[in-house]
Design a protein around this motif. Structure first.
Motif, PDB file in Angstrom:
ATOM      1  N   ARG A   1       0.870  -1.169   0.000  1.00 61.77           N
ATOM      2  CA  ARG A   1       0.000   0.000   0.000  1.00 61.77           C
ATOM      3  C   ARG A   1       0.911   1.225   0.000  1.00 61.77           C
ATOM      4  NH1 ARG A   1      -4.567   2.017   4.395  1.00 61.77           N
ATOM      5  NH2 ARG A   1      -5.677   3.357   2.942  1.00 61.77           N
ATOM      6  N   ASN A   2       0.962   1.930  -1.121  1.00 61.27           N
ATOM      7  CA  ASN A   2       1.847   3.079  -1.283  1.00 61.27           C
ATOM      8  C   ASN A   2       1.072   4.378  -1.134  1.00 61.27           C
ATOM      9  OD1 ASN A   2       4.645   1.995  -2.403  1.00 61.27           O
ATOM     10  ND2 ASN A   2       3.035   0.776  -3.371  1.00 61.27           N
ATOM     11  N   LEU A   3       1.633   5.290  -0.351  1.00 58.54           N
ATOM     12  CA  LEU A   3       1.014   6.600  -0.138  1.00 58.54           C
ATOM     13  C   LEU A   3       2.069   7.669  -0.381  1.00 58.54           C
ATOM     14  CD1 LEU A   3      -0.831   5.721   3.199  1.00 58.54           C
ATOM     15  CD2 LEU A   3      -1.952   6.103   1.003  1.00 58.54           C
ATOM     16  N   LEU A   4       1.742   8.630  -1.199  1.00 56.65           N
ATOM     17  CA  LEU A   4       2.682   9.694  -1.546  1.00 56.65           C
ATOM     18  C   LEU A   4       2.414  10.936  -0.707  1.00 56.65           C
ATOM     19  CD1 LEU A   4       4.914  10.830  -3.441  1.00 56.65           C
ATOM     20  CD2 LEU A   4       3.058  11.555  -4.977  1.00 56.65           C
ATOM     21  N   MET A   5       3.452  11.419   0.009  1.00 56.97           N
ATOM     22  CA  MET A   5       3.340  12.659   0.782  1.00 56.97           C
ATOM     23  C   MET A   5       3.308  13.844  -0.182  1.00 56.97           C
ATOM     24  SD  MET A   5       6.010  11.833   3.887  1.00 56.97           S
ATOM     25  CE  MET A   5       6.036  13.511   4.477  1.00 56.97           C
ATOM     26  N   ILE A   6       2.289  14.688  -0.008  1.00 54.75           N
ATOM     27  CA  ILE A   6       2.160  15.878  -0.857  1.00 54.75           C
ATOM     28  C   ILE A   6       2.213  17.116   0.026  1.00 54.75           C
ATOM     29  CG2 ILE A   6       0.618  17.168  -2.391  1.00 54.75           C
ATOM     30  CD1 ILE A   6      -0.492  14.516  -3.341  1.00 54.75           C
ATOM     31  N   GLN A   7       3.096  18.042  -0.314  1.00 54.29           N
ATOM     32  CA  GLN A   7       3.169  19.336   0.362  1.00 54.29           C
ATOM     33  C   GLN A   7       3.134  20.425  -0.698  1.00 54.29           C
ATOM     34  OE1 GLN A   7       6.763  18.070   2.757  1.00 54.29           O
ATOM     35  NE2 GLN A   7       5.672  19.161   4.367  1.00 54.29           N
ATOM     36  N   ASP A   8       2.175  21.307  -0.564  1.00 57.52           N
ATOM     37  CA  ASP A   8       2.045  22.402  -1.533  1.00 57.52           C
ATOM     38  C   ASP A   8       1.625  23.664  -0.794  1.00 57.52           C
ATOM     39  OD1 ASP A   8      -0.694  22.095  -0.988  1.00 57.52           O
ATOM     40  OD2 ASP A   8      -1.030  20.839  -2.754  1.00 57.52           O
ATOM     41  N   GLU A   9       1.179  24.646  -1.528  1.00 63.04           N
ATOM     42  CA  GLU A   9       0.824  25.929  -0.910  1.00 63.04           C
ATOM     43  C   GLU A   9      -0.401  25.829  -0.009  1.00 63.04           C
ATOM     44  OE1 GLU A   9      -1.304  25.390  -4.730  1.00 63.04           O
ATOM     45  OE2 GLU A   9       0.812  25.294  -4.127  1.00 63.04           O
ATOM     46  N   THR A  10      -1.146  24.721  -0.099  1.00 66.41           N
ATOM     47  CA  THR A  10      -2.352  24.585   0.727  1.00 66.41           C
ATOM     48  C   THR A  10      -2.072  23.883   2.052  1.00 66.41           C
ATOM     49  OG1 THR A  10      -3.025  22.419  -0.154  1.00 66.41           O
ATOM     50  CG2 THR A  10      -3.705  24.389  -1.397  1.00 66.41           C
ATOM     51  N   THR A  11      -0.919  23.255   2.189  1.00 70.07           N
ATOM     52  CA  THR A  11      -0.621  22.524   3.427  1.00 70.07           C
ATOM     53  C   THR A  11       0.207  23.393   4.367  1.00 70.07           C
ATOM     54  OG1 THR A  11       1.315  21.523   2.358  1.00 70.07           O
ATOM     55  CG2 THR A  11      -0.721  20.235   2.365  1.00 70.07           C
ATOM     56  N   SER A  12      -0.016  23.217   5.643  1.00 69.81           N
ATOM     57  CA  SER A  12       0.719  23.978   6.659  1.00 69.81           C
ATOM     58  C   SER A  12       2.128  23.413   6.814  1.00 69.81           C
ATOM     59  CB  SER A  12      -0.013  23.895   7.996  1.00 69.81           C
ATOM     60  OG  SER A  12      -1.377  24.244   7.848  1.00 69.81           O
ATOM     61  N   PRO A  13       3.084  24.228   7.268  1.00 70.95           N
ATOM     62  CA  PRO A  13       4.447  23.716   7.517  1.00 70.95           C
ATOM     63  C   PRO A  13       4.418  22.567   8.519  1.00 70.95           C
ATOM     64  CG  PRO A  13       4.425  26.115   7.564  1.00 70.95           C
ATOM     65  CD  PRO A  13       2.991  25.684   7.510  1.00 70.95           C
ATOM     66  N   GLY A  14       5.112  21.508   8.179  1.00 70.97           N
ATOM     67  CA  GLY A  14       5.138  20.350   9.062  1.00 70.97           C
ATOM     68  C   GLY A  14       3.969  19.415   8.869  1.00 70.97           C
ATOM     69  N   TYR A  15       3.170  19.635   7.827  1.00 71.47           N
ATOM     70  CA  TYR A  15       1.994  18.803   7.544  1.00 71.47           C
ATOM     71  C   TYR A  15       2.013  18.401   6.075  1.00 71.47           C
ATOM     72  CZ  TYR A  15       0.232  20.277  12.084  1.00 71.47           C
ATOM     73  OH  TYR A  15       0.089  20.504  13.427  1.00 71.47           O
ATOM     74  N   CYS A  16       1.246  17.360   5.749  1.00 64.01           N
ATOM     75  CA  CYS A  16       1.196  16.896   4.368  1.00 64.01           C
ATOM     76  C   CYS A  16      -0.160  16.269   4.087  1.00 64.01           C
ATOM     77  CB  CYS A  16       2.308  15.883   4.101  1.00 64.01           C
ATOM     78  SG  CYS A  16       2.112  14.333   5.017  1.00 64.01           S
ATOM     79  N   LEU A  17      -0.413  15.997   2.820  1.00 63.39           N
ATOM     80  CA  LEU A  17      -1.546  15.183   2.384  1.00 63.39           C
ATOM     81  C   LEU A  17      -0.986  13.836   1.943  1.00 63.39           C
ATOM     82  CD1 LEU A  17      -3.385  17.842   0.153  1.00 63.39           C
ATOM     83  CD2 LEU A  17      -3.624  17.471   2.608  1.00 63.39           C
ATOM     84  N   LEU A  18      -1.819  12.805   1.961  1.00 60.73           N
ATOM     85  CA  LEU A  18      -1.384  11.477   1.541  1.00 60.73           C
ATOM     86  C   LEU A  18      -2.214  11.026   0.341  1.00 60.73           C
ATOM     87  CD1 LEU A  18      -0.891   9.632   4.968  1.00 60.73           C
ATOM     88  CD2 LEU A  18       0.851  10.685   3.515  1.00 60.73           C
ATOM     89  N   GLN A  19      -1.549  10.876  -0.786  1.00 60.98           N
ATOM     90  CA  GLN A  19      -2.219  10.444  -2.009  1.00 60.98           C
ATOM     91  C   GLN A  19      -2.071   8.940  -2.183  1.00 60.98           C
ATOM     92  OE1 GLN A  19      -0.703  12.179  -5.612  1.00 60.98           O
ATOM     93  NE2 GLN A  19      -2.244  11.201  -6.932  1.00 60.98           N
ATOM     94  N   CYS A  20      -3.183   8.263  -2.492  1.00 60.48           N
ATOM     95  CA  CYS A  20      -3.180   6.812  -2.666  1.00 60.48           C
ATOM     96  C   CYS A  20      -2.658   6.463  -4.059  1.00 60.48           C
ATOM     97  CB  CYS A  20      -4.590   6.255  -2.500  1.00 60.48           C
ATOM     98  SG  CYS A  20      -5.322   6.640  -0.891  1.00 60.48           S
ATOM     99  N   LEU A  21      -1.728   5.496  -4.092  1.00 61.98           N
ATOM    100  CA  LEU A  21      -1.098   5.074  -5.343  1.00 61.98           C
ATOM    101  C   LEU A  21      -1.455   3.630  -5.655  1.00 61.98           C
ATOM    102  CD1 LEU A  21       2.498   6.516  -4.741  1.00 61.98           C
ATOM    103  CD2 LEU A  21       0.512   7.700  -5.701  1.00 61.98           C
ATOM    104  N   ARG A  22      -1.265   3.255  -6.891  1.00 64.66           N
ATOM    105  CA  ARG A  22      -1.488   1.879  -7.309  1.00 64.66           C
ATOM    106  C   ARG A  22      -0.396   0.974  -6.741  1.00 64.66           C
ATOM    107  NH1 ARG A  22      -2.938   2.100 -13.693  1.00 64.66           N
ATOM    108  NH2 ARG A  22      -2.557  -0.151 -13.406  1.00 64.66           N
TER     109      ARG A  22
END
Length: 708
Positions: free
Chosen positions: A97-118
């Motif tokens: 189960r692979n999850l990609l950490m995403i940090q962009d202008e919408t995420t707070s410093p020290g936080y991320c989103l997790l995108q589900c991968l195949r």
């Protein structure tokens, strides 16, 4: 740092003596660390024995050794679920189960989103071809399928309170608070933390070796969003807890004492009137910043007070700016939107007064009698003596650490028993237990000679061996009315789990097969080993407050570690229903203690022990002696055992199953034709546990016999 070097040096040295007296010294800190690292290793080993790829961590003050008896620090337990969390596509792995950490202008410093991968190729899951709407654990934003941080909210411990990423167990009398945090692990160091690896202050700390070690620990992501994030249900906090623990382990004794004093100041002066807005983690962060930005030769015992004042000054500046930069991820402000204007002015005033007091404020700290002890050391008029000597405190800490480890062994054994128990009976339980012991043996052979994992497995093996011996013996007794050599061999392997429980399981089986002479020998041997002045009962079936450990128990542990469990603790004796043929009839009733109505009152998670027969060692020892001597027609010994059973129930403070002991005593009284005494035992038992108590049935049976 001061115009009064002699004064500051004198106070610093006396303060260091006080902290040494209350257990803040190198030997005790190392002992605390070993015990808590052993606890987390044991929990992880228990999961692995069941084939679960989970890792358990105990972070915070207990495992760092940065606490005292009076601080009563909580335990932070992190359960790491195995996913492949990645920051770069090159880290993707097939069939995971692979999850990609995403940090962009919408995420707070020290936080991320997790995108589900195949899991078949390194590509995002295509949201356009999803067969159904995203479930309660996922959501779609743009072309990304994202994992919600509410994923683990539904698996919080029963009776807990959700507090950020943690489910907190609070309000249990006699217990410290416990925070349970679910997390996912990322093998690579956070991109945001890369600058920290290159940062170097005048303190030359942390060293390059420590930084490299921290980098290799990777990071966790825990399910909680920032205070001002745009994605409340989607942000995951990046945690460097393993690296922070490594940093704590690299501190010297003065730095640790400084941190403990900061926590005492927080607990005494600041948080009671400011809604607990400052955390001990902020104090730790302040300490890290101070160590990095001051010369290392400042951190010596004779300079403890100036070091403390330096830390409080930095904390005051952080509060004034409402910005406490995370030590590793600087952009993450730990104070963001936490402090109201009113609390800010309160805290600034308190800190200023403490700093200006030049150490006098410390005399007002009641925690661990710190203020009183410092007054005595400084020969200040009006000081009175405290009631615990350093030796008594050190013994108390050591004893509690040993009880914690014994509790972990008992809890792991209980958990494994519950997981392998099966309604289809003896054969499946026997197979499950055999597989677990086989896995344990393989794990033991594969780990290093001096590893904590080896120590943990050595503690887990004996009670599992006793259980397997009892399961096999129960089948032997049912089919052939004998105990096979195989069962006896497993019983023998489990004799030294503790002082008595393994021996009592063997004696119980021998009694049930009618081998009274050998049962009597085992019971006599067990009684000789059970020193009433030093052995402490240990029950992990449910949360119940423990009384202060007996003095004889505490004095044994200043020089020993977990190996003392087998000599000075007594686990409760547990029989699964498939072991019923190794259980005397009087105790079998405990396996059927619950009516259908009672079951509605039970907690599905914590009350599973009620389907077993569970009894404390000491009363069960005397009960089995009573039964065995009765069978052998040794009347004087029989009456002595009965008197000992009565005395134990009346005087032993730390019994976890007193109602069961009373039920056994009542049935002994019935054998003595003392029916009123038997009824009295059952009524007291019911007063202790009105529901899910075999006494309800025993009273009905007794009244029926009396009437007829």
């Amino acid at each position: 740092m001061s115009l009064k070097p002699d004064y500051y040096q004198t106070v610093s040295l006396k303060l260091s003596e006080v902290l040494n007296d209350i257990g803040v010294h190198e030997r005790m800190i190392l002992k605390r660390r070993r015990m808590y690292l052993l606890k987390e290793t044991m929990s992880t080993c228990t999961e692995r024995l069941l084939g679960r790829n989970l890792s358990i961590y105990h972070f915070g003050s207990q495992s760092e050794g940065s606490t005292t008896i009076g601080l009563d620090s909580d335990t932070d337990t992190l359960t790491c679920h195995k996913c492949n969390v990645i920051q770069h596509w090159g880290e993707w792995q097939p069939d995971r189960r692979n999850l990609l950490m995403i940090q962009d202008e919408t995420t707070s410093p020290g936080y991320c989103l997790l995108q589900c991968l195949r899991n078949d190729e390194p590509l995002p899951i295509c949201t356009a071809v999803l067969d159904h709407e995203p479930d309660i654990y996922h959501t779609v934003i743009g072309d990304k399928l994202l994992l919600k941080n509410t994923l683990y909210r539904n698996v919080a411990v029963e009776g807990s309170v959700i507090n950020g990423p943690a489910a907190s167990m609070q309000g249990l009398p006699g217990f410290s608070d416990q925070d349970y945090v679910a997390a996912l692990h990322c093998n690579s160091w956070p991109a945001e933390a890369q600058p920290w690896l290159l940062r170097q202050g005048i303190g030359r700390w942390p060293t390059e070796d420590v930084k490299r070690y921290c980098e290799n620990t990777g990071c966790f992501v825990v399910p909680v969003s920032s205070k001002n994030g745009q994605h409340e249900e989607l942000e995951w906090r990046i945690s460097t807890s393993q690296a922070e623990r490594c940093l704590m382990f690299s501190l010297n004794i003065t730095q640790l004492r400084c941190y403990i004093l900061m926590k005492m100041i927080l607990k005494t002066f600041i948080n009671p009137g400011c809604n607990g807005v400052l955390s001990s983690f902020m104090c730790k962060t302040v300490l890290f910043h101070c160590i990095q930005n001051t010369h290392s030769n400042n951190w010596v015992q004779s300079n403890l007070l100036p070091c403390l004042m330096c830390c409080l000054t930095v904390l005051k500046n952080f509060v004034r700016q409402e910005n406490c930069p995370h030590f590793i991820i600087h952009e993450n402000n730990l104070m963001s939107e936490r402090i109201s204007l009113l609390n800010k002015y309160k805290i600034l005033e308190i800190l200023q007064n403490i700093i200006q007091s030049e150490g006098h404020a410390l005399l007002e700290i009641p925690i661990d009698d710190l203020g009183t002890r410092l007054m005595v050391k400084m020969n200040i008029d009006g000081a009175f003596q405290y009631h615990k000597t350093p030796a008594q405190i050190h013994a108390q800490i050591s004893a509690q650490l040993l009880l914690d480890i014994a509790g972990s062994v008992g809890a792991s054994h209980k958990f494994l028993n519950e997981e392998i128990n099966h309604d289809d009976g003896n054969a499946i339980v026997r197979e499950n237990l055999s597989n677990i012991i086989l896995t344990l043996t393989k794990m033991y052979r594969e780990v290093g000679f001096r590893s904590l994992e080896k120590s943990a497995l050595k503690l887990l093996a004996p009670p599992l061996s006793s259980s397997l011996g009892s399961v096999i013996a129960s089948h032997n007794i049912y089919t052939a009315h004998s105990i096979s050599p195989d069962a006896l061999a497993w019983f023998s392997a489990g004799l030294n789990s503790d002082v008595a429980s393994g021996r009592l399981k063997l004696a119980s089986a021998l009694y049930c097969v009618g081998d009274m002479e050998r049962a009597e020998f085992v019971l006599r041997n067990t009684k000789e080993k059970y020193d009433l002045n030093t052995v402490e009962p240990e029950c992990e079936c449910y949360n119940h407050p423990l009384n202060y450990p007996r003095q004889g128990f505490m004095h044994k542990f200043n020089t020993g570690n977990e190996e003392l469990i087998q000599h000075k603790t007594a686990f409760c004796v547990r029989f699964l229903q498939c072991e019923i043929n190794c259980v005397p009839e009087e105790l079998q009733y405990e396996m059927f203690r619950s009516t259908q109505e009672d079951r509605l009152e039970r907690d599905e998670l914590s009350d599973t022990w009620m389907d077993c027969a569970v009894v404390d060692c000491l009363p069960y020892l005397y009960f089995l002696q009573y039964k065995t001597y009765r069978a052998l027609q040794r009347v004087a010994d029989q009456q002595c055992a009965l008197a000992n059973l009565v005395t134990t129930i009346e005087t032993e403070l730390n019994l976890g199953h007193r109602e069961t002991a009373l039920n056994l005593l009542g049935q002994c009284m019935e054998k003595e034709n003392r029916h009123i005494d038997a009824l009295h035992c059952y009524m007291i038992s019911l007063n202790m546990r009105a529901r899910n108590n075999a006494a309800n049935f025993l009273i009905c049976r007794l009244l029926n016999e009396i009437v007829n």
